[in-house]
Design a protein around this motif. Sequence first.
Motif, short mmCIF file in Angstrom:
data_model
loop_
_atom_site.label_atom_id
_atom_site.label_comp_id
_atom_site.label_asym_id
_atom_site.label_seq_id
_atom_site.Cartn_x
_atom_site.Cartn_y
_atom_site.Cartn_z
N ASP A 107 85.97 -0.21 67.95
CA ASP A 107 85.19 0.91 68.50
C ASP A 107 85.18 2.09 67.53
N ILE A 108 86.36 2.42 66.99
CA ILE A 108 86.45 3.52 66.03
C ILE A 108 85.60 3.22 64.80
N ARG A 109 85.73 1.98 64.29
CA ARG A 109 84.95 1.58 63.12
C ARG A 109 83.46 1.76 63.35
N MET A 110 82.97 1.27 64.48
CA MET A 110 81.54 1.36 64.77
C MET A 110 81.09 2.81 64.90
N ASN A 111 81.90 3.63 65.57
CA ASN A 111 81.55 5.04 65.73
C ASN A 111 81.49 5.75 64.39
N TYR A 112 82.44 5.45 63.51
CA TYR A 112 82.46 6.08 62.20
C TYR A 112 81.25 5.67 61.37
N LEU A 113 80.92 4.38 61.42
CA LEU A 113 79.76 3.91 60.66
C LEU A 113 78.48 4.60 61.14
N GLY A 163 103.01 -1.65 66.17
CA GLY A 163 101.93 -2.41 66.80
C GLY A 163 100.54 -1.86 66.54
N ILE A 164 100.37 -1.12 65.45
CA ILE A 164 99.06 -0.57 65.10
C ILE A 164 98.24 -1.66 64.41
N THR A 165 97.08 -1.96 64.95
CA THR A 165 96.21 -2.97 64.37
C THR A 165 95.71 -2.50 63.00
N PHE A 166 95.84 -3.36 62.00
CA PHE A 166 95.30 -3.01 60.68
C PHE A 166 93.78 -3.01 60.75
N GLY A 167 93.18 -2.03 60.08
CA GLY A 167 91.73 -1.93 60.07
C GLY A 167 91.21 -0.59 60.56
N TYR A 168 92.11 0.23 61.17
CA TYR A 168 91.67 1.57 61.55
C TYR A 168 91.27 2.37 60.30
N PRO A 169 90.31 3.27 60.42
CA PRO A 169 89.97 4.13 59.28
C PRO A 169 91.18 4.97 58.87
N GLU A 170 91.51 4.90 57.59
CA GLU A 170 92.66 5.65 57.09
C GLU A 170 92.20 6.97 56.48
N GLY A 171 93.12 7.89 56.39
CA GLY A 171 92.80 9.18 55.80
C GLY A 171 94.06 9.90 55.39
N PHE A 172 93.91 11.19 55.08
CA PHE A 172 95.03 12.00 54.62
C PHE A 172 95.04 13.34 55.33
N ILE A 173 96.22 13.92 55.40
CA ILE A 173 96.37 15.33 55.78
C ILE A 173 96.69 16.11 54.52
N VAL A 174 95.96 17.20 54.31
CA VAL A 174 96.25 18.14 53.23
C VAL A 174 96.73 19.43 53.89
N LYS A 175 97.91 19.88 53.50
CA LYS A 175 98.51 21.04 54.17
C LYS A 175 97.73 22.32 53.92
N LYS A 176 97.81 23.21 54.90
CA LYS A 176 97.12 24.50 54.83
C LYS A 176 97.47 25.25 53.55
N GLU A 177 98.76 25.30 53.20
CA GLU A 177 99.16 26.07 52.02
C GLU A 177 98.55 25.51 50.74
N ASN A 178 98.38 24.19 50.69
CA ASN A 178 97.75 23.60 49.50
C ASN A 178 96.26 23.89 49.45
#
Length: 273
Positions: A107-113, A163-178
Amino acid sequence: MKRNNLLTISEFSKITDVSRKALIFYDNIGLFSPEFTGENGYRYYSREQIYMLSVISILKEFGMPLIKIREYMKNCTPLETIQLLEQQEKNIEQRIKELQGAQDMLDIRMNYLKQGIDSDIQNIGIIKQEKTPLFVGDSIDVEKTLLSDEHWLPYDWSCKDHGITFGYPEGFIVKKENICNKRTDVVDKIICYLGNPIFANEYMPAGSYLVGCGTGGFEDTEPIYQRMLQYIEEHQLEIDGNAYEERLIDEVGSKDKTNQIIQIKIKIRQRAE
């Protein structure tokens, strides 16, 4: 000749969704035999045997070897049956959770696409973001160009352990100070975006976010940040939290990097007078 109230092997196969070949094999190994076998070798089954075969099918589906199933079928007691069914109930609950995770990921994949297809990569805007479930790794504080398996694998193992299914959209957090120090190339944490909160270990806070998009991968975010920081300055905004990077269209959606879409959300607020 067919006996009254008995099903032929073809009829029994059709109603149980177990192939004739499998039924014959079960009979030959002494696991599950027909109610009656005629002199001509034809096999006939009773309606009551449908339940027994369903139990065998469930046990087999959850990995119990046929030899052990045969032993159980020959020597079962009420107490052993209770214990066995309780264990299979736990297996089913685990399988349901895995399927829910797979469905959530798709569902997440389809929504992102869909978002990626409709996105305007030139536009920068402000949205109201609801609290969003995430699965977040430990802080790594590393430049994107230096990211390696040494950083990714611990996160992957953590996903597996939770138990997290592989395939979720991955990303990063960039800290406020950076962000404030224009070090947007430094990753604080690896994350994946979830739909179902039962899998989350952290949340993206609700609030106002400045959103910008661009083409390419995570290594191509600098121009997006530059445009967003300029927008913040021109519109008298303040950075109020971290940046969240996500790929709406990644290599699953397109092998061509020029067609891949990355999105950045920076938590902001109106600058105090």
